[in-house]
Write a protein that holds these residues in place. Structure first.
Motif, PDB file in Angstrom:
ATOM      1  N   MET A 237      58.289  50.729  15.374  1.00 17.06           N
ATOM      2  CA  MET A 237      58.395  49.989  16.077  1.00 17.06           C
ATOM      3  C   MET A 237      57.992  50.307  17.523  1.00 17.06           C
ATOM      4  O   MET A 237      57.594  50.890  18.080  1.00 17.06           O
ATOM      5  CB  MET A 237      59.924  49.875  16.268  1.00 17.06           C
ATOM      6  CG  MET A 237      60.745  51.244  16.968  1.00 17.06           C
ATOM      7  SD  MET A 237      62.486  51.318  16.879  1.00 17.06           S
ATOM      8  CE  MET A 237      62.753  53.261  18.519  1.00 17.06           C
ATOM      9  N   GLY A 238      58.206  48.890  18.317  1.00 20.99           N
ATOM     10  CA  GLY A 238      57.592  49.060  19.607  1.00 20.99           C
ATOM     11  C   GLY A 238      57.925  48.517  20.560  1.00 20.99           C
ATOM     12  O   GLY A 238      59.310  47.333  20.040  1.00 20.99           O
ATOM     13  N   SER A 239      58.035  48.700  22.029  1.00 22.78           N
ATOM     14  CA  SER A 239      58.272  48.284  22.793  1.00 22.78           C
ATOM     15  C   SER A 239      56.839  47.152  23.993  1.00 22.78           C
ATOM     16  O   SER A 239      56.254  48.131  23.893  1.00 22.78           O
ATOM     17  CB  SER A 239      59.737  48.477  24.001  1.00 22.78           C
ATOM     18  OG  SER A 239      59.178  49.482  24.516  1.00 22.78           O
ATOM     19  N   TRP A 240      57.072  46.348  25.006  1.00 19.22           N
ATOM     20  CA  TRP A 240      56.370  46.001  26.050  1.00 19.22           C
ATOM     21  C   TRP A 240      56.765  46.105  27.509  1.00 19.22           C
ATOM     22  O   TRP A 240      58.427  45.237  27.566  1.00 19.22           O
ATOM     23  CB  TRP A 240      55.755  45.284  25.933  1.00 19.22           C
ATOM     24  CG  TRP A 240      56.508  43.809  24.797  1.00 19.22           C
ATOM     25  CD1 TRP A 240      56.592  43.144  24.161  1.00 19.22           C
ATOM     26  CD2 TRP A 240      57.237  42.586  25.833  1.00 19.22           C
ATOM     27  NE1 TRP A 240      57.671  42.007  23.849  1.00 19.22           N
ATOM     28  CE2 TRP A 240      58.235  41.776  25.061  1.00 19.22           C
ATOM     29  CE3 TRP A 240      56.798  42.321  27.152  1.00 19.22           C
ATOM     30  CZ2 TRP A 240      58.236  41.141  25.813  1.00 19.22           C
ATOM     31  CZ3 TRP A 240      57.609  41.360  28.504  1.00 19.22           C
ATOM     32  CH2 TRP A 240      58.275  40.419  27.140  1.00 19.22           C
ATOM     33  N   THR A 241      56.847  46.160  28.360  1.00 17.21           N
ATOM     34  CA  THR A 241      56.625  45.300  30.185  1.00 17.21           C
ATOM     35  C   THR A 241      55.041  45.485  30.571  1.00 17.21           C
ATOM     36  O   THR A 241      55.118  45.639  30.382  1.00 17.21           O
ATOM     37  CB  THR A 241      57.705  46.677  30.984  1.00 17.21           C
ATOM     38  OG1 THR A 241      58.557  47.797  29.587  1.00 17.21           O
ATOM     39  CG2 THR A 241      57.940  46.669  31.521  1.00 17.21           C
ATOM     40  N   ILE A 242      56.010  43.594  31.204  1.00 21.01           N
ATOM     41  CA  ILE A 242      55.156  43.604  31.987  1.00 21.01           C
ATOM     42  C   ILE A 242      55.575  43.692  33.845  1.00 21.01           C
ATOM     43  O   ILE A 242      57.061  42.907  33.780  1.00 21.01           O
ATOM     44  CB  ILE A 242      54.524  42.179  31.420  1.00 21.01           C
ATOM     45  CG1 ILE A 242      54.216  42.134  30.383  1.00 21.01           C
ATOM     46  CG2 ILE A 242      53.814  41.701  32.957  1.00 21.01           C
ATOM     47  CD1 ILE A 242      53.406  40.815  29.974  1.00 21.01           C
ATOM     48  N   TYR A 243      54.983  43.796  34.177  1.00 13.71           N
ATOM     49  CA  TYR A 243      55.262  44.434  35.566  1.00 13.71           C
ATOM     50  C   TYR A 243      54.450  44.211  36.858  1.00 13.71           C
ATOM     51  O   TYR A 243      53.252  44.208  36.594  1.00 13.71           O
ATOM     52  CB  TYR A 243      56.175  45.534  36.334  1.00 13.71           C
ATOM     53  CG  TYR A 243      54.759  46.740  35.541  1.00 13.71           C
ATOM     54  CD1 TYR A 243      54.532  47.454  37.230  1.00 13.71           C
ATOM     55  CD2 TYR A 243      54.932  47.070  34.305  1.00 13.71           C
ATOM     56  CE1 TYR A 243      53.680  48.080  36.574  1.00 13.71           C
ATOM     57  CE2 TYR A 243      53.492  48.673  34.642  1.00 13.71           C
ATOM     58  CZ  TYR A 243      53.474  49.467  35.649  1.00 13.71           C
ATOM     59  OH  TYR A 243      52.496  49.810  35.327  1.00 13.71           O
ATOM     60  N   GLN A 244      55.092  43.602  37.563  1.00 14.99           N
ATOM     61  CA  GLN A 244      54.029  43.728  39.065  1.00 14.99           C
ATOM     62  C   GLN A 244      54.095  44.855  39.507  1.00 14.99           C
ATOM     63  O   GLN A 244      54.727  45.359  40.083  1.00 14.99           O
ATOM     64  CB  GLN A 244      54.976  42.522  40.299  1.00 14.99           C
ATOM     65  CG  GLN A 244      54.532  40.914  39.772  1.00 14.99           C
ATOM     66  CD  GLN A 244      55.055  40.345  41.312  1.00 14.99           C
ATOM     67  OE1 GLN A 244      53.937  40.356  41.695  1.00 14.99           O
ATOM     68  NE2 GLN A 244      56.282  38.988  40.791  1.00 14.99           N
ATOM     69  N   GLN A 245      53.102  45.559  39.927  1.00 15.97           N
ATOM     70  CA  GLN A 245      51.905  46.947  40.648  1.00 15.97           C
ATOM     71  C   GLN A 245      52.944  46.839  42.018  1.00 15.97           C
ATOM     72  O   GLN A 245      53.207  47.514  42.346  1.00 15.97           O
ATOM     73  CB  GLN A 245      51.012  47.820  40.618  1.00 15.97           C
ATOM     74  CG  GLN A 245      50.631  47.318  38.967  1.00 15.97           C
ATOM     75  CD  GLN A 245      49.578  47.813  38.677  1.00 15.97           C
ATOM     76  OE1 GLN A 245      48.934  48.882  38.582  1.00 15.97           O
ATOM     77  NE2 GLN A 245      48.437  46.866  38.036  1.00 15.97           N
ATOM     78  N   ASP A 246      53.091  45.981  42.837  1.00 19.12           N
ATOM     79  CA  ASP A 246      53.022  45.748  44.158  1.00 19.12           C
ATOM     80  C   ASP A 246      54.903  45.402  44.850  1.00 19.12           C
ATOM     81  O   ASP A 246      54.924  44.822  45.039  1.00 19.12           O
ATOM     82  CB  ASP A 246      52.306  45.514  45.069  1.00 19.12           C
ATOM     83  CG  ASP A 246      51.933  43.781  44.990  1.00 19.12           C
ATOM     84  OD1 ASP A 246      52.594  43.283  43.354  1.00 19.12           O
ATOM     85  OD2 ASP A 246      51.168  43.362  45.561  1.00 19.12           O
ATOM     86  N   ALA A 247      55.262  45.320  43.383  1.00 16.92           N
ATOM     87  CA  ALA A 247      56.618  44.783  44.051  1.00 16.92           C
ATOM     88  C   ALA A 247      57.774  45.160  42.722  1.00 16.92           C
ATOM     89  O   ALA A 247      57.135  45.310  41.089  1.00 16.92           O
ATOM     90  CB  ALA A 247      56.374  42.743  43.479  1.00 16.92           C
ATOM     91  N   GLN A 248      58.923  44.815  42.942  1.00 21.08           N
ATOM     92  CA  GLN A 248      59.960  45.256  42.549  1.00 21.08           C
ATOM     93  C   GLN A 248      60.219  44.531  40.739  1.00 21.08           C
ATOM     94  O   GLN A 248      60.590  43.426  41.409  1.00 21.08           O
ATOM     95  CB  GLN A 248      61.458  45.894  42.704  1.00 21.08           C
ATOM     96  CG  GLN A 248      61.089  46.506  43.794  1.00 21.08           C
ATOM     97  CD  GLN A 248      62.656  47.017  44.804  1.00 21.08           C
ATOM     98  OE1 GLN A 248      63.346  46.266  44.386  1.00 21.08           O
ATOM     99  NE2 GLN A 248      62.929  48.036  44.733  1.00 21.08           N
ATOM    100  N   GLY A 249      60.121  44.904  39.862  1.00 18.82           N
ATOM    101  CA  GLY A 249      61.173  43.383  38.809  1.00 18.82           C
ATOM    102  C   GLY A 249      60.010  43.413  37.079  1.00 18.82           C
ATOM    103  O   GLY A 249      59.042  43.909  38.081  1.00 18.82           O
TER     104      GLY A 249
END
Length: 530
Positions: A237-249
């Motif tokens: 099983m697996g998961s993924w996360t996409i985020y902005q490195q210079d901002a929250q969220g």
């Protein structure tokens, strides 16, 4: 959990992280011990295959990928492959060894040269070893005539596939995959003791002793099991996360799972995973000799088109013409390599049907410029099996690029080749209709009558609602503001195909506290209608 790194000498090879070319590497594609089950989408989220619908390293975006082995008994030999958004080109792959209950994590971001790269603090065993990391994505399967900037950009968006090639049991497997009585040295090499796994080069050396070997148990077979492998039983099983490195969220979700299911559904979408075909291929960059395959008496594979439905790689045994791209050992396996049976094209069709949806529906919010609380929305639409039906052969120039078809009798017989800012891409028309919150509606048709053409290009495309892209998508981005009924509501993306198309994805909704400079991100999985 502390783990040491595989110490095999390794080098970066074409298209992936690979051991330098060698003539003596184990490969096993065998039905022995497999249970003929049903290959299907597993709603429970565990399986033999996983895929992440979208990764991005555009701008300051980064993508975190987690892979989990839920099997508390067996280790797993796993192929991890990153494919580009435009044409599913292999831009990086590697082999991962997971011990029972193990977790591996890696992050994709943009390096100083503008190329996607993957880094990891994880100590799980991999081929190649720690000396080859970070893994810089390759442009060698991309259009040769593209500029350096375009090639770099093409590595920065795509999707990820994760494949259970074989299990690694604690005891060397006996005939038919049964539990044996001898300790498995390969398992010992990846199993953590006191938080540390040996992961020594000597412990992996037995996987580099022959060419194509058998899993069966006649007088000359059983080599794969003697070397510590067994039929893959899933449980990934697996998961993924996409985020902005210079901002929250951040945006996040689970990886989609494909399983070789034995028997019917137990309850609530849960199936029992059965042993599948061996599909172990070495992480090396040498060409697969089709003459060797033709003469193979180990396992079922006597031609590349039994092992992959990729129309750029697959070709019958000699004297038939070779494929567009010479297949290398680390090109295998892929999602079409049979989990059960011996026909790659059949598996590609089965998985495509399992993922097929006629219409995608979801919500959107896209405020006007200057709004007190600005909102934008991206829809990610991934088509992870399109590569096995049709693909772009880039040729020596954009003018010589062409579509190369596999089986298009059910899926993707209606694509067209278009030139884009990022090279040639295959496109097809979808119909997008939207509704605001007060029953207002607006429709743009694509390929339907009446209406105007509205093409979407690439294997993974992003429909942008609003002035900017929440995900900073660029390669296959399509702005759909012209067909929005209002600033907020819901929309429907129609395939125009009775059985639908193989689609997975989600809406990424971003809004910002302008005064505080804080982003708030929502991830809303797509829903579907007949």
């Amino acid at each position: 959990m502390k783990k040491s790194i595989l110490s095999l000498s390794a080098a970066v090879a074409l298209g992936g992280l690979g051991v330098a070319s060698t003539a003596n590497a184990i490969a096993v594609f065998d039905t022995d011990g497999a249970v003929a089950g049903t290959v299907l989408l597993h709603p429970a989220g565990t399986g033999h295959q996983l895929f992440t619908p979208y990764y991005t390293a555009q701008g300051n975006m980064a993508t975190l990928v987690n892979i989990v082995n839920t099997d508390a008994v067996n280790g797993k030999a796993v192929k991890v492959r990153f494919r580009g958004a435009a044409n599913s080109d292999d831009v990086l792959d590697f082999t991962l060894f997971l011990s029972p209950g193990d977790v591996w994590s890696g992050m994709v971001s943009q390096n100083a040269a503008g190329r996607a790269q993957i880094v990891t603090p994880d100590k799980s065993c991999t081929i190649p070893d720690q000396s080859a990391w970070p893994g810089v994505f390759s442009d060698l399967r991309l259009p040769s005539y593209a500029t350096a900037d375009v090639k770099n950009a093409l590595t920065r968006e795509g999707y990820v596939e994760v494949l259970n090639m074989a299990d690694i049991p604690p005891m060397l497997a006996a005939k038919g995959g049964a539990v044996g009585t001898k300790v498995n040295p390969l398992f010992t090499n990846i199993k953590h003791v006191g938080g540390v796994a040996p992961c020594s080069g000597a412990g992996f050396a037995n996987l580099l002793t022959t060419n194509i070997v058998a899993a069966g148990d006649d007088a000359t077979a059983g080599t794969a099991r003697a070397l510590g492998l067994n039929n893959p039983t899933g449980g990934l099983m697996g998961s993924w996360t996409i985020y902005q490195q210079d901002a929250q969220g951040a945006y996040s979700g689970e990886q989609t799972a494909i399983v070789n299911a034995v028997g019917g559904m137990i309850f609530n979408g849960l199936y029992v995973a059965g042993p599948a075909n061996f599909a172990f291929s070495p992480q090396i960059g040498s060409t697969i000799d089709r003459n060797v395959l033709k003469a193979n008496t180990n396992g079922y594979a006597t031609a590349l088109n039994q092992l992959t439905a990729d129309p750029l790689l697959a070709s019958a045994a000699p004297p038939a013409p070779g494929a567009t791209i010479p297949a290398l050992w680390f090109d295998l396996p892929d999602m079409s390599t049979p989990l059960t049976g011996t026909a790659a094209a059949t598996q590609a069709d089965v998985i495509s049907l399992a993922l097929a949806k006629p219409n995608v529906v979801n919500e959107y919010i896209a405020t006007a410029a200057g709004a007190a609380v600005p909102f934008v929305t991206d829809w990610v639409v991934a088509q992870p099996t399109r590569r096995y039906h049709t693909a772009v052969a880039y040729g020596s120039s954009a003018a010589t690029a062409a579509a190369v078809n596999g089986n298009t009798s059910v899926f993707y017989g209606d694509v067209s080749l278009r030139q884009t800012d990022y090279g040639p891409q295959l496109c097809r028309d979808f119909a997008l209709g939207s509704f605001d919150r007060e029953e207002g509606s607006k429709v743009a048709s694509g390929g339907f009558s009446p209406g105007t053409t509205f093409p979407y290009c690439g294997e993974v495309f992003v429909a942008q609602f609003g002035a900017t892209s929440a995900l900073k998508a660029a390669i296959t981005n399509r702005n759909v503001n012209s067909v929005l009924a209002g600033q907020a509501g819901w929309a429907s993306l129609r395939t125009g195909v009775t059985n639908g198309l193989p689609i997975v994805g989600y809406a990424a909704i971003q809004f910002k506290n302008v005064n505080g400079g804080i982003n708030y991100d929502l991830t809303v999985p797509h829903r579907y209608t007949p």
